[in-house]
Design an enzyme around this catalytic site. Sequence first.
Site, PDB file in Angstrom:
ATOM      1  N   GLU A 251       0.879  -1.174   0.000  1.00 45.01           N
ATOM      2  CA  GLU A 251       0.000   0.000   0.000  1.00 45.01           C
ATOM      3  C   GLU A 251       0.910   1.215   0.000  1.00 45.01           C
ATOM      4  OE1 GLU A 251      -2.769  -0.412   3.227  1.00 45.01           O
ATOM      5  OE2 GLU A 251      -3.444  -2.342   2.519  1.00 45.01           O
ATOM      6  N   CYS A 285      -2.253   9.433   3.391  1.00 50.42           N
ATOM      7  CA  CYS A 285      -2.051   9.021   1.995  1.00 50.42           C
ATOM      8  C   CYS A 285      -3.293   9.327   1.162  1.00 50.42           C
ATOM      9  CB  CYS A 285      -1.726   7.540   1.935  1.00 50.42           C
ATOM     10  SG  CYS A 285      -2.957   6.547   2.797  1.00 50.42           S
TER      11      CYS A 285
HETATM   12  P1  NAD Z   1       8.632   4.739   4.142  1.00 48.45           P
HETATM   13  O1  NAD Z   1       8.450   3.949   2.905  1.00 48.45           O
HETATM   14  O2  NAD Z   1       9.824   5.584   4.273  1.00 48.45           O
HETATM   15  O3  NAD Z   1       8.661   3.772   5.423  1.00 48.45           O
HETATM   16  C1  NAD Z   1       7.610   2.873   5.699  1.00 48.45           C
HETATM   17  C2  NAD Z   1       8.154   1.729   6.547  1.00 48.45           C
HETATM   18  O4  NAD Z   1       9.068   0.971   5.762  1.00 48.45           O
HETATM   19  C3  NAD Z   1       8.919   2.185   7.783  1.00 48.45           C
HETATM   20  O5  NAD Z   1       8.644   1.303   8.857  1.00 48.45           O
HETATM   21  C4  NAD Z   1      10.368   2.046   7.347  1.00 48.45           C
HETATM   22  O6  NAD Z   1      11.276   1.865   8.397  1.00 48.45           O
HETATM   23  C5  NAD Z   1      10.294   0.803   6.466  1.00 48.45           C
HETATM   24  N1  NAD Z   1      11.369   0.690   5.479  1.00 48.45           N
HETATM   25  C6  NAD Z   1      12.100   1.676   4.919  1.00 48.45           C
HETATM   26  N2  NAD Z   1      13.004   1.161   4.064  1.00 48.45           N
HETATM   27  C7  NAD Z   1      12.839  -0.191   4.080  1.00 48.45           C
HETATM   28  C8  NAD Z   1      13.452  -1.266   3.397  1.00 48.45           C
HETATM   29  N3  NAD Z   1      14.451  -1.060   2.528  1.00 48.45           N
HETATM   30  N4  NAD Z   1      13.011  -2.518   3.645  1.00 48.45           N
HETATM   31  C9  NAD Z   1      11.995  -2.746   4.502  1.00 48.45           C
HETATM   32  N5  NAD Z   1      11.381  -1.750   5.191  1.00 48.45           N
HETATM   33  C10 NAD Z   1      11.788  -0.486   4.976  1.00 48.45           C
HETATM   34  O7  NAD Z   1       7.296   5.570   4.311  1.00 48.45           O
HETATM   35  P2  NAD Z   1       6.969   6.664   5.407  1.00 48.45           P
HETATM   36  O8  NAD Z   1       7.740   7.893   5.084  1.00 48.45           O
HETATM   37  O9  NAD Z   1       7.062   6.063   6.748  1.00 48.45           O
HETATM   38  O10 NAD Z   1       5.407   6.924   5.128  1.00 48.45           O
HETATM   39  C11 NAD Z   1       4.904   7.823   4.207  1.00 48.45           C
HETATM   40  C12 NAD Z   1       4.507   7.118   2.934  1.00 48.45           C
HETATM   41  O11 NAD Z   1       3.560   6.094   3.208  1.00 48.45           O
HETATM   42  C13 NAD Z   1       3.832   8.056   1.952  1.00 48.45           C
HETATM   43  O12 NAD Z   1       4.315   7.777   0.667  1.00 48.45           O
HETATM   44  C14 NAD Z   1       2.371   7.667   2.053  1.00 48.45           C
HETATM   45  O13 NAD Z   1       1.586   7.947   0.926  1.00 48.45           O
HETATM   46  C15 NAD Z   1       2.474   6.202   2.289  1.00 48.45           C
HETATM   47  N6  NAD Z   1       1.246   5.677   2.873  1.00 48.45           N
HETATM   48  C16 NAD Z   1       0.438   4.890   2.105  1.00 48.45           C
HETATM   49  C17 NAD Z   1      -0.754   4.412   2.626  1.00 48.45           C
HETATM   50  C18 NAD Z   1      -1.685   3.544   1.821  1.00 48.45           C
HETATM   51  O14 NAD Z   1      -2.580   2.970   2.408  1.00 48.45           O
HETATM   52  N7  NAD Z   1      -1.508   3.424   0.515  1.00 48.45           N
HETATM   53  C19 NAD Z   1      -1.101   4.726   3.935  1.00 48.45           C
HETATM   54  C20 NAD Z   1      -0.254   5.526   4.679  1.00 48.45           C
HETATM   55  C21 NAD Z   1       0.928   6.000   4.144  1.00 48.45           C
END
Ligand code: NAD
Length: 484
Positions: A251, A285
């Site tokens: 997501e 999001c």
């Molecule tokens: P992010 O992708 O930076 O991090 C999300 C999670 O992934 C964190 O726990 C992070 O530590 C982990 N992560 C980072 N790199 C990783 C890797 N290489 N391998 C495994 N895990 C890893 O996102 P964010 O900045 O925390 O959140 C914001 C983003 O999330 C925005 O793009 C937003 O649109 C999206 N979002 C989407 C939804 C949806 O339902 N589609 C909902 C909420 C947020």
Amino acid sequence: MKTDKYIKNYINGELVDPIPNEYLDNYNPATGEVYSYIPNSDERDVELAVAAAKKAFPEWSRQPIAFRWGLLNRIADLIYQNLDLLAAAESEDNGKPVNLARTVDIPRAVENFRFFASAIKHFSSESHHMTSGAINYTLRRPLGAVACISPWNLPLYLFTWKIAPALAIGNTVVAKPSEVTPMTAYLLSKICIEAGLPPGVLNIVHGLGRKVGEAMVLSKEIKAISFTGGTETGKKIASLAAPLFKKMSLELGGKNPTLIFADCDFDRMIQTVLRSSFSNQGQICLCGSRILVQESLYERFKLAFLEKASLLRIGDPQSPDTQVGAVVSKEHQEKILSYIELAKEEGGRILLGGGIPEVNKRCSNGYFVEPTIIEGLDDHCRSNQEEIFGPVVSIAPFTDEEDALRKANASEYGLASSIWTENLSRAHKLAESIETGIVWINCWMLRDLRTPFGGMKNSGMGREGGWEVLRFFTEPKNVCIKYR
Ligand code: NAD
């Protein structure tokens, strides 16, 4: 129950220090101060958590449904009983107004556990009778140990949206909350201990994505990955997990259009569009960041929207009156401000905001950004294409339905859209053609958990809702019996 200065991992039923014994600073974004410390775990902590989850799986998956139902409801009860504490903790960790956490994030976390506890009681799998005298039935077994990785914007709500269905159907879980907002996940560990969740059924490992998250994704024992976060991270996870043939639900990000037609119910629309633009400082999001308005309504909309947005109360997130709190971190504040600069270079006119507001007293060093409205951006410029994820929206006029649809679909993302019109034939027609996984007509953020959730295009894959989420967390097997 209380928050602690040193957050701990939750592994095999116990709160433990990370093996490297290192901690990361955890900032309160409203004050800019370090207020607690996050385990800087590594792959050894993940290995322990995976081993605990693997060991707990056989017994947990064989428990009667009523047992899992009871425990998940007990966790929901405890979250609800600790509503004030959790809302305050989430606000302190994330910068969001405490009222928003109290009325949206935490109640929805309760609902996630209640919904999936009840869904497994009604879960069924398929059976197909062939005229040749055979019956095919689908056996759906839980997968084993699965990984749940979540972002910082709706910390407890999105964390539990993954964990609750995975546990309900009989999997054990290794979960990682965002390192930017770990506190409510830590409190959830305490709640699970108090609820009597058996050791190893849920394990929470704190730390960085590239260390802890990747170790979870790469672990051979992890059978599926449920991830919510940014599109770039989603790509990275997909590239690691696809060669291992793991099940994935991703997501991801969005750049959501809001389509406003001249015949809409203006008062209802303007109130809701204010929320869909600036709730949680635009860090949902599903927020609408590209607002498209029919030409004949454009000037009226612009005036009213500017007036209402300028009246939003920006301030200390812990104050119950605050409508706009801090953004999540200094880095994020800088990113948002850099996009506002980029928008100016790309020809955008700042109609409102664009800078850092003055917030007094204990928040004078916090990370705030003014609600910002920009006009005059081309559909294809970077600031109208890339996800800013802050209190920043662009507004633009459109001529007719066709023009509105073309502009709405001019994005690599396809998460959510809102359409405002009293002409329901038009609304249904647009809903069919608009390239988003969620379409709201005359509303925003309403969600029945039985419906599919997620985005098209670069906004993700594995769009599921209700029972489908439970199905994602199972291994389907076809069994065919010939009886004649
Ligand atoms: P992010 O992708 O930076 O991090 C999300 C999670 O992934 C964190 O726990 C992070 O530590 C982990 N992560 C980072 N790199 C990783 C890797 N290489 N391998 C495994 N895990 C890893 O996102 P964010 O900045 O925390 O959140 C914001 C983003 O999330 C925005 O793009 C937003 O649109 C999206 N979002 C989407 C939804 C949806 O339902 N589609 C909902 C909420 C947020």
